[in-house]
Write an enzyme that holds these catalytic residues in place. Structure first.
Site: not given
Length: 509
Positions: A170, A224, A226, A382, A385
């Site tokens: 990030r 993404t 989400d 997690y 993901r």
């Protein structure tokens, strides 16, 4: 957001807008020829590719576009369109001269390796491109880490693994250093995989490249878990996330159903948008209550969460609750402090609402109501993901990657490859980063969920309506009644007959 922009943004050029009769609007994407005159073109190598010899009219017509909205009134304007993705008859890169790179940024998501694989294989097998680099470690990898050579042999089996073989990070966005690296390495196609923050960084990189007059295509692939990127139908990895979330919900249901006054509480991803929680709830049919960031709720008092939990325990003897990670943040005691803290991508650091609400439920029923409960808390974040993408997402990743390759070879730049109304399109960066997609709680999809779970709205409709960009619909809802019976409100929602953005995702079900 997946990355922050540490460098100041160059002035953004005005959008390319093409208008036509009947209210037709094309929000076009930039092209290398817009700022580099007299570029040579070449025949598309696909015309000699045996794999495509049986395909009729394989090349996309220059005027093919895709409408953003397919539900229209007969007298209404034709509306906004995007350029249709696909191979063109002429390309702006000679295959032997292409030097491409791929970078992944932000959090993990199922399907990242599949996208990487298909970009590499698409360049290699469709266009004969042999020079492809992987940038190691996100944006900062352009100037801080070594690159990885990529070819079909290297990426052959990576789609079977979770995560990203390139690594990710990030932040770390320094526009000048990144473009310097691109220029120094002789890279002329840049494929950037990431969410809205990453796409925002890609837009800045593109503007700097255009300012320098470089023949470099910058292409984004939206990522993404989400599903909160606007315009596109859905993001890759979302189907896999919803499917994997079922395992956690099923476990919570088994635990809750096996003991007296059992409560299974599952926390799912969704900082600002509750799509995973909503779709996992609809798919499960075992969930009694779904809490998302877009729909405020309260705990104590008439119509509150505690009252509903007690009611369901008396009726069924057990209960399953799904909560998105961004729900109820305003209720946490440390919420004011948490709002000031951010991660490297600029995202607010959220408190763990799952642990917090678990303890509040335990305290209320054991101390105040003197009702023994057995609560099991499950956080599969997690695990979801990190898994490989399922069959549906693998196919979707292939389409996204190949569309991105076709666009770059055709000379388009400054765009994101995305699915709009079931068609692959090229979307200008500014449309992808202008806002965040969220669940519209005045839409039919949320009404379907409320009907499935039989949960209350917790707040009256008048208090919970948020600005969705459809003021006419919201005003109509408020004009037809005050906060009262939910059945009347739901009927009014259905009577309006207008499908929201997320409604289109499941319109064929």
């Amino acid at each position: 957001m997946d990355s922050s922009n540490s460098a100041s943004s160059p002035d953004m050029q005005k959008p390319k807008i093409v208008t036509g009769p009947g209210g037709y609007v094309l929000e076009d994407v930039p092209h290398l020829s817009d700022y580099i005159p007299d570029l040579p073109t070449y025949p598309n190598p696909l015309q000699d590719n045996p794999a495509y010899s049986v395909v009729k009219q394989y090349f996309v017509h220059v005027d093919d576009t895709v409408p953003q909205k397919i539900v229209v009134h007969k007298d209404g304007p034709r509306g906004v369109h995007f350029r249709r993705a696909g191979p063109r008859q002429r390309v702006y890169f000679d295959s032997d001269e292409v030097h491409a790179c791929i970078v992944t940024c932000g959090g993990l998501c199922p399907g990242l390796n599949t996208v990487i694989r298909e970009i590499v294989c698409g360049l290699y097998h469709m266009y004969g491109v042999k020079k492809v680099l992987g940038i190691d470690g996100g944006y900062r990898g352009f100037y801080a880490k070594n690159t990885v050579h990529l070819d079909p042999k290297v990426v052959n089996d990576i789609h079977k693994r979770g995560g990203t073989i390139l690594g990710t990070s990030r932040g770390g966005h320094d526009t000048s250093k990144i473009v310097d690296s691109i220029q120094d390495r002789g890279i002329n196609q840049v494929y950037i995989i990431g969410g809205d923050g990453t796409q925002g960084g890609a837009a800045v990189i593109f503007e700097e490249i255009r300012r320098r007059g470089l023949k470099v295509s910058v292409v984004g692939i939206p990522k993404t878990i989400d599903n909160d990127i606007p315009v596109i139908d859905k993001s890759f990895g979302f189907d896999t996330a919803v499917e994997e979330a079922q395992r956690a919900i099923n476990a919570a249901h088994v635990e809750a159903d096996s003991i007296e006054n059992g409560i299974g509480l599952v926390k799912l991803m969704g900082r600002y948008s509750g799509f995973i929680a909503m779709y996992a709830t609809l798919a499960s049919r075992d969930v009694d209550c779904c809490l998302i960031p877009e729909s405020p709720f309260y705990l104590e008092g008439p119509g509150g969460l505690f009252e509903y939990i007690e009611k369901r325990l008396k009726e069924n003897g057990h209960m399953v609750i799904v909560i998105a990670e961004g729900a109820g943040q305003e209720l946490l005691s440390e919420s004011i402090q948490s709002m000031t803290l951010k991660d490297a991508s600029g995202n607010k650091l959220l408190q763990d609402v799952g642990l917090w609400i678990s303890q509040r439920i335990k305290d209320y029923f054991t101390k105040q109501r003197k009702i023994p409960i057995n609560l099991k808390y499950i956080d599969p974040t997690y695990m979801i993901r990190a898994i490989p993408s399922n069959a549906s997402d693998n196919v979707y990743c292939t389409l996204l990657a190949q569309s991105a390759v076709h666009g770059a070879m055709a000379g388009y730049t400054g765009f994101t490859s995305g699915l709009v109304n079931g068609r692959q399109t090229y979307i200008p960066f500014y449309r992808i980063i202008e806002k965040r997609n969220s669940v519209v709680i005045t839409d039919r999809m949320w009404a379907r969920l409320l009907s499935s779970t039989n949960q209350p709205s917790f707040l009256c409709l008048k208090d919970s309506i948020e600005d969705t960009g459809d003021e006419e619909q919201s005003n109509q809802l408020l004009a037809n009644g005050h906060c009262g019976e939910e059945e009347e409100q739901s009927n009014q929602l259905l009577a309006n007959g207008h499908c929201g953005e997320e409604d289109s995702l499941i319109s064929k079900i």
